[in-house]
Design a protein around this motif. Structure first.
Motif, PDB file in Angstrom:
ATOM      1  N   ARG A 294       0.831  -1.207   0.000  1.00 22.91           N
ATOM      2  CA  ARG A 294       0.000   0.000   0.000  1.00 22.91           C
ATOM      3  C   ARG A 294       0.869   1.262   0.000  1.00 22.91           C
ATOM      4  NH1 ARG A 294      -5.111   1.569   2.307  1.00 22.91           N
ATOM      5  NH2 ARG A 294      -5.804  -0.398   1.483  1.00 22.91           N
TER       6      ARG A 294
ATOM      7  N   ASP B 168       2.439   1.870  -3.320  1.00 28.39           N
ATOM      8  CA  ASP B 168       1.455   2.412  -4.250  1.00 28.39           C
ATOM      9  C   ASP B 168       1.324   3.919  -4.049  1.00 28.39           C
ATOM     10  OD1 ASP B 168      -0.445   1.795  -6.291  1.00 28.39           O
ATOM     11  OD2 ASP B 168      -2.016   2.324  -4.874  1.00 28.39           O
ATOM     12  N   ARG B 169       1.295   4.321  -2.795  1.00 29.69           N
ATOM     13  CA  ARG B 169       1.229   5.752  -2.465  1.00 29.69           C
ATOM     14  C   ARG B 169       2.450   6.472  -3.025  1.00 29.69           C
ATOM     15  NH1 ARG B 169      -0.350  10.378  -1.777  1.00 29.69           N
ATOM     16  NH2 ARG B 169      -0.496  11.451   0.211  1.00 29.69           N
TER      17      ARG B 169
ATOM     18  N   LEU C  18       4.284   5.587  -5.516  1.00 28.46           N
ATOM     19  CA  LEU C  18       4.190   5.636  -6.979  1.00 28.46           C
ATOM     20  C   LEU C  18       3.319   6.811  -7.416  1.00 28.46           C
ATOM     21  CD1 LEU C  18       3.830   1.833  -7.632  1.00 28.46           C
ATOM     22  CD2 LEU C  18       5.627   3.285  -8.559  1.00 28.46           C
ATOM     23  N   GLY C  19       2.269   7.058  -6.648  1.00 30.98           N
ATOM     24  CA  GLY C  19       1.404   8.199  -6.953  1.00 30.98           C
ATOM     25  C   GLY C  19       2.161   9.505  -6.833  1.00 30.98           C
TER      26      GLY C  19
ATOM     27  N   SER D 289       4.547  10.026  -9.714  1.00 34.80           N
ATOM     28  CA  SER D 289       3.946  10.411 -10.993  1.00 34.80           C
ATOM     29  C   SER D 289       3.263  11.772 -10.941  1.00 34.80           C
ATOM     30  CB  SER D 289       2.966   9.334 -11.459  1.00 34.80           C
ATOM     31  OG  SER D 289       1.917   9.235 -10.531  1.00 34.80           O
ATOM     32  N   SER D 290       3.198  12.399  -9.767  1.00 39.82           N
ATOM     33  CA  SER D 290       2.552  13.712  -9.762  1.00 39.82           C
ATOM     34  C   SER D 290       3.407  14.826  -9.168  1.00 39.82           C
ATOM     35  CB  SER D 290       1.213  13.638  -9.019  1.00 39.82           C
ATOM     36  OG  SER D 290       1.404  13.182  -7.698  1.00 39.82           O
TER      37      SER D 290
ATOM     38  N   GLU E 179      -0.072  -7.788  -9.332  1.00 40.53           N
ATOM     39  CA  GLU E 179      -1.473  -7.516  -9.613  1.00 40.53           C
ATOM     40  C   GLU E 179      -1.906  -6.182  -8.987  1.00 40.53           C
ATOM     41  OE1 GLU E 179      -4.015  -9.420 -11.054  1.00 40.53           O
ATOM     42  OE2 GLU E 179      -5.547  -7.974 -10.427  1.00 40.53           O
ATOM     43  N   ILE E 180      -1.437  -5.932  -7.768  1.00 38.74           N
ATOM     44  CA  ILE E 180      -1.841  -4.712  -7.080  1.00 38.74           C
ATOM     45  C   ILE E 180      -1.100  -3.491  -7.625  1.00 38.74           C
ATOM     46  CG2 ILE E 180      -1.977  -3.539  -4.845  1.00 38.74           C
ATOM     47  CD1 ILE E 180      -2.109  -6.332  -3.545  1.00 38.74           C
TER      48      ILE E 180
ATOM     49  N   SER F  37       0.838  -3.324 -10.515  1.00 42.60           N
ATOM     50  CA  SER F  37       1.069  -3.354 -11.971  1.00 42.60           C
ATOM     51  C   SER F  37       2.310  -2.557 -12.353  1.00 42.60           C
ATOM     52  CB  SER F  37      -0.146  -2.890 -12.770  1.00 42.60           C
ATOM     53  OG  SER F  37      -0.589  -1.629 -12.363  1.00 42.60           O
TER      54      SER F  37
ATOM     55  N   PRO G 279      -2.143   4.526 -14.160  1.00 40.97           N
ATOM     56  CA  PRO G 279      -2.835   4.024 -12.972  1.00 40.97           C
ATOM     57  C   PRO G 279      -3.068   5.145 -11.965  1.00 40.97           C
ATOM     58  CG  PRO G 279      -0.862   2.719 -13.437  1.00 40.97           C
ATOM     59  CD  PRO G 279      -0.837   3.890 -14.355  1.00 40.97           C
ATOM     60  N   VAL G 280      -4.213   5.098 -11.293  1.00 41.37           N
ATOM     61  CA  VAL G 280      -4.471   6.071 -10.230  1.00 41.37           C
ATOM     62  C   VAL G 280      -4.036   5.408  -8.927  1.00 41.37           C
ATOM     63  CG1 VAL G 280      -6.174   7.564  -9.151  1.00 41.37           C
ATOM     64  CG2 VAL G 280      -6.442   6.908 -11.540  1.00 41.37           C
ATOM     65  N   ARG G 281      -3.007   6.000  -8.310  1.00 44.95           N
ATOM     66  CA  ARG G 281      -2.365   5.365  -7.168  1.00 44.95           C
ATOM     67  C   ARG G 281      -3.009   5.788  -5.854  1.00 44.95           C
ATOM     68  NH1 ARG G 281       0.607   1.206  -9.055  1.00 44.95           N
ATOM     69  NH2 ARG G 281       1.940   1.818 -10.791  1.00 44.95           N
ATOM     70  N   SER G 282      -2.699   5.005  -4.832  1.00 43.33           N
ATOM     71  CA  SER G 282      -3.165   5.304  -3.481  1.00 43.33           C
ATOM     72  C   SER G 282      -2.832   6.744  -3.116  1.00 43.33           C
ATOM     73  CB  SER G 282      -2.478   4.345  -2.511  1.00 43.33           C
ATOM     74  OG  SER G 282      -2.961   4.520  -1.222  1.00 43.33           O
ATOM     75  N   GLY G 283      -3.818   7.471  -2.580  1.00 41.60           N
ATOM     76  CA  GLY G 283      -3.557   8.844  -2.159  1.00 41.60           C
ATOM     77  C   GLY G 283      -3.839   9.870  -3.238  1.00 41.60           C
ATOM     78  N   GLN G 284      -4.035   9.429  -4.476  1.00 38.21           N
ATOM     79  CA  GLN G 284      -4.332  10.383  -5.543  1.00 38.21           C
ATOM     80  C   GLN G 284      -5.842  10.604  -5.628  1.00 38.21           C
ATOM     81  OE1 GLN G 284      -2.249   8.631  -8.947  1.00 38.21           O
ATOM     82  NE2 GLN G 284      -0.792  10.309  -8.809  1.00 38.21           N
TER      83      GLN G 284
ATOM     84  N   GLN H 199      -5.720   0.756 -13.737  1.00 39.34           N
ATOM     85  CA  GLN H 199      -6.359   0.401 -12.475  1.00 39.34           C
ATOM     86  C   GLN H 199      -6.481   1.608 -11.545  1.00 39.34           C
ATOM     87  OE1 GLN H 199      -4.002  -2.008  -9.989  1.00 39.34           O
ATOM     88  NE2 GLN H 199      -2.135  -0.906 -10.378  1.00 39.34           N
TER      89      GLN H 199
ATOM     90  N   SER I 203      -6.086   2.194  -7.593  1.00 38.24           N
ATOM     91  CA  SER I 203      -5.585   1.479  -6.424  1.00 38.24           C
ATOM     92  C   SER I 203      -6.415   1.749  -5.183  1.00 38.24           C
ATOM     93  CB  SER I 203      -4.154   1.907  -6.128  1.00 38.24           C
ATOM     94  OG  SER I 203      -3.301   1.490  -7.142  1.00 38.24           O
ATOM     95  N   ALA I 204      -6.298   0.868  -4.217  1.00 39.67           N
ATOM     96  CA  ALA I 204      -6.903   1.088  -2.912  1.00 39.67           C
ATOM     97  C   ALA I 204      -6.324   2.367  -2.329  1.00 39.67           C
ATOM     98  CB  ALA I 204      -6.601  -0.094  -2.003  1.00 39.67           C
TER      99      ALA I 204
ATOM    100  N   SER J 240      -8.880  -2.807 -12.705  1.00 42.34           N
ATOM    101  CA  SER J 240      -9.482  -3.106 -11.401  1.00 42.34           C
ATOM    102  C   SER J 240      -9.804  -1.809 -10.679  1.00 42.34           C
ATOM    103  CB  SER J 240      -8.502  -3.913 -10.553  1.00 42.34           C
ATOM    104  OG  SER J 240      -8.366  -5.193 -11.089  1.00 42.34           O
TER     105      SER J 240
ATOM    106  N   ARG K 215     -10.211  -0.525  -7.188  1.00 40.46           N
ATOM    107  CA  ARG K 215      -9.991  -0.909  -5.790  1.00 40.46           C
ATOM    108  C   ARG K 215     -10.166   0.266  -4.831  1.00 40.46           C
ATOM    109  NH1 ARG K 215      -5.401  -3.488  -8.160  1.00 40.46           N
ATOM    110  NH2 ARG K 215      -5.819  -5.681  -8.494  1.00 40.46           N
TER     111      ARG K 215
ATOM    112  N   GLU L  52     -13.411   0.192  -2.467  1.00 37.83           N
ATOM    113  CA  GLU L  52     -13.603   0.470  -1.046  1.00 37.83           C
ATOM    114  C   GLU L  52     -14.964   1.113  -0.830  1.00 37.83           C
ATOM    115  OE1 GLU L  52      -9.082   1.511   0.314  1.00 37.83           O
ATOM    116  OE2 GLU L  52     -10.235   3.057  -0.674  1.00 37.83           O
TER     117      GLU L  52
END
Lengths: 269, 276
Positions: A150, A153-154, A156-157, A160-161, A200-201, A203, B178-183, B196, B198-199, B214, B216, B239
């Motif tokens: 998780r 993923d944060r 990565l966001g 990218s921004s 999968e989560i 990608s 992809p749209v990531r967590s926190g975005q 996707q 993300s959660a 997906s 999420r 969610e």
């Protein structure tokens, strides 16, 4: 053209510094002049892992403040003369770093070095932000468990921004996944996320899997990057990762005993 | 409960704010010569007098200001009104021009000026004065309104309130990464995501939401109250899903059952999840 690599994760304790040390050493061993910078101001660790803690005179913050030149602060590695370390300051905190100061140092390093590895602190605050801001490539270090995934993923966001490349509308940062502390046995028992689950989560392009290994702790304690321990599984995993990053085609290892999964993985990207 | 209803009876609301989008012709000027403008505008109106009669109009000074040509807004407004058009907005004006417009009771429109302006100018391609309506349409019928654009601005716009009546119709926002967590992504119209979600990510749209991957995170469609909005996704692991304020959290969703392409819509204030 120099490449700036950030090693980051969001979460702490997943192996960022171990990875930074190993990757930097690996690139230097392949004949590329490489610098590795510790961005964890206040919680300096990289020098310990690289075994140069007793040779630190000046640090990153001294250079930013103009109290020392870059050449004075850079420490040449004792195992490889193409590798230099820029240690963090232990007595200061992240506020001592400024975007302008960091940018200037990186610009100067770019003239002389082929690869600049930035070891990011944990979190998403200033230290981590500055470590990734100027990056061209990002190595996302993730453990096979949900909170680490998780946080990656944060991160990565944010890459990218909020990076320079994102802000200036340039080609985005290239992101690579490094799955560390992986244990196929525990995956089989269902105690750990598998490579496929994480892929999968997130990608993301998988650069390599580093198995859970005693050799990592031994290497840290002795102050030699684990990649130099060529007999160890973790050392070989990092060697593979460096080779893949440099464009070599090497099959993934340490994922499973069975071969079937390899084909599956290659099908993804 | 009883006190509530009594109170409601006392002061039942007699008004309500709603946001709407309108198509309005935009007059893009490329010369500050008011006499020429009047002449050419008159010719245009002559081609479709019924359409232009009492038509609202936004005038766009961006091209002019790019060329450093100043124009007297008061004089221009006078000419426009004289020809039977009703100016309802100014766009791309300088500080002084905006002030002049305000004094004449003409609101200032901002936002997306650059692209609209250029597009409208290219579209008409004529000289000094032109409208964004397809020029030279000889019929009496209403020519098509300003072409809707705003297609796929590939970035996260997080504000974009539609409180003021907008001259520009907005349609689809397309996100390819992809749209990531926190975005957080907000679309004033439909939102299409080709990756996707993300959660921990949140996507909001005033219109429909399509996720070709997906889902999420949290997805909220029809956030301005559009109950006709729908959510489409390739795999529902969200969610939270919401349409016009009616929501379900993942606990209410039979999660395993929906990891396949579904659509979500509103029926009698209840979210309905259907396979597609």
């Amino acid at each position: 053209m120099a490449r700036i690599i950030v090693v980051t994760s969001g979460k702490g304790g997943v192996g960022k510094t171990t990875t930074s040390a190993a990757i930097a050493m690996g690139l230097a061993k392949k004949g590329h002049k490489t610098a590795v910078i510790d961005f964890d101001v206040g919680l300096r660790n990289l020098d310990l892992i690289m075994g140069c803690e007793r040779r630190v005179v000046y640090d990153f913050v001294n250079v930013i403040n103009g109290e020392a030149t870059l050449n004075q602060a850079l420490i040449r590695d004792k195992n490889c003369n193409l590798l230099y370390i820029l240690p963090a300051s232990q007595t200061r905190d992240k506020d001592a770093l400024s975007q302008e100061g960091v940018g200037k140092i990186l610009d100067e390093l770019k003239k002389d070095f082929k690869y600049i590895v930035c070891d990011s602190p944990a979190g998403i605050e200033k230290g981590a932000h500055l470590a990734m801001y100027f990056a061209d490539d990002a190595f996302i270090v993730t453990n096979p468990e949900v909170s680490s995934v998780r946080d990656s993923d944060r991160m990565l966001g944010i890459l990218s921004s909020k990076s320079r490349r994102a802000e200036q509308n340039e080609e985005p940062i290239k992101e690579y996944l490094l799955l560390s502390r992986y244990s196929p046995d525990r995956v089989k028992l269902g105690e750990m996320l598998s490579v496929d689950d994480v892929q999968e989560i997130l990608s993301l392009h998988l650069l390599g899997v580093i198995p859970e290994s005693k050799s990592v702790l031994n290497a840290s304690n002795s102050g030699t990057p684990v990649i130099l321990d060529e007999k160890s599984d973790a050392g070989q995993a990092y060697a593979d990762i460096v080779a893949r990053y440099l464009g070599e085609d090497r099959p993934h290892r340490f994922i499973d005993d069975k071969q079937g999964l390899f084909g599956k993985l290659f099908g993804r990207k | 409960m009883s006190t509530d209803s009594q109170q409601n009876a006392h002061q039942s609301p007699v008004l309500e704010f709603k946001s709407s989008t309108f198509s309005v012709p935009v007059l893009v000027l490329a010369s500050n010569d008011v006499i020429t403008i009047e002449q050419q505008l008159q010719e245009k109106i002559h081609q479709a007098p019924e359409f232009f009669k009492n038509s609202p109009l936004v005038f766009d000074l961006q091209e002019l200001n790019k060329l450093d040509l100043d124009i007297d807004v008061t004089e221009l407004t006078h000419v426009i009104r004289k020809l039977g058009l009703l100016p309802i907005g100014i766009r791309g004006g300088g500080a002084q021009q905006n002030q002049q417009a305000l004094e004449l009771g003409i609101p200032i429109h901002s936002g997306h000026i650059a692209r609209d302006g250029v597009y409208a100018a290219n579209q008409s391609g004529t000289g000094a004065a032109s409208t964004a309506t397809s020029s030279g349409a000889p019929k009496q019928q209403a020519p098509e309104p300003e072409p809707e654009l705003e297609s796929g601005h590939d970035h996260e716009s997080e504000q974009e309130s539609t409180a003021e009546p907008q001259a520009v119709a907005v349609n689809t926002t397309i996100i390819t990464h992809p749209v990531r967590s926190g975005q957080r992504i907000y679309a004033a119209g439909d939102l299409v995501i080709l990756a996707q979600v993300s959660a921990g990510a949140e996507i909001l749209a005033e219109g429909n939401i399509h996720v070709y991957g997906s889902l999420r995170g949290r997805a909220l469609a029809g956030v301005q109250g559009n109950t006709e909005a729908r959510i489409f996704c390739s795999a529902l692991q969200a969610e939270l899903i919401s349409i016009a304020g009616n929501y379900k959290v993942s606990e209410d969703l039979n999660s395993a059952a929906h990891i396949r392409p579904v659509q979500i819509y509103l029926q009698n204030h209840t979210l309905v999840i259907k396979d597609i």
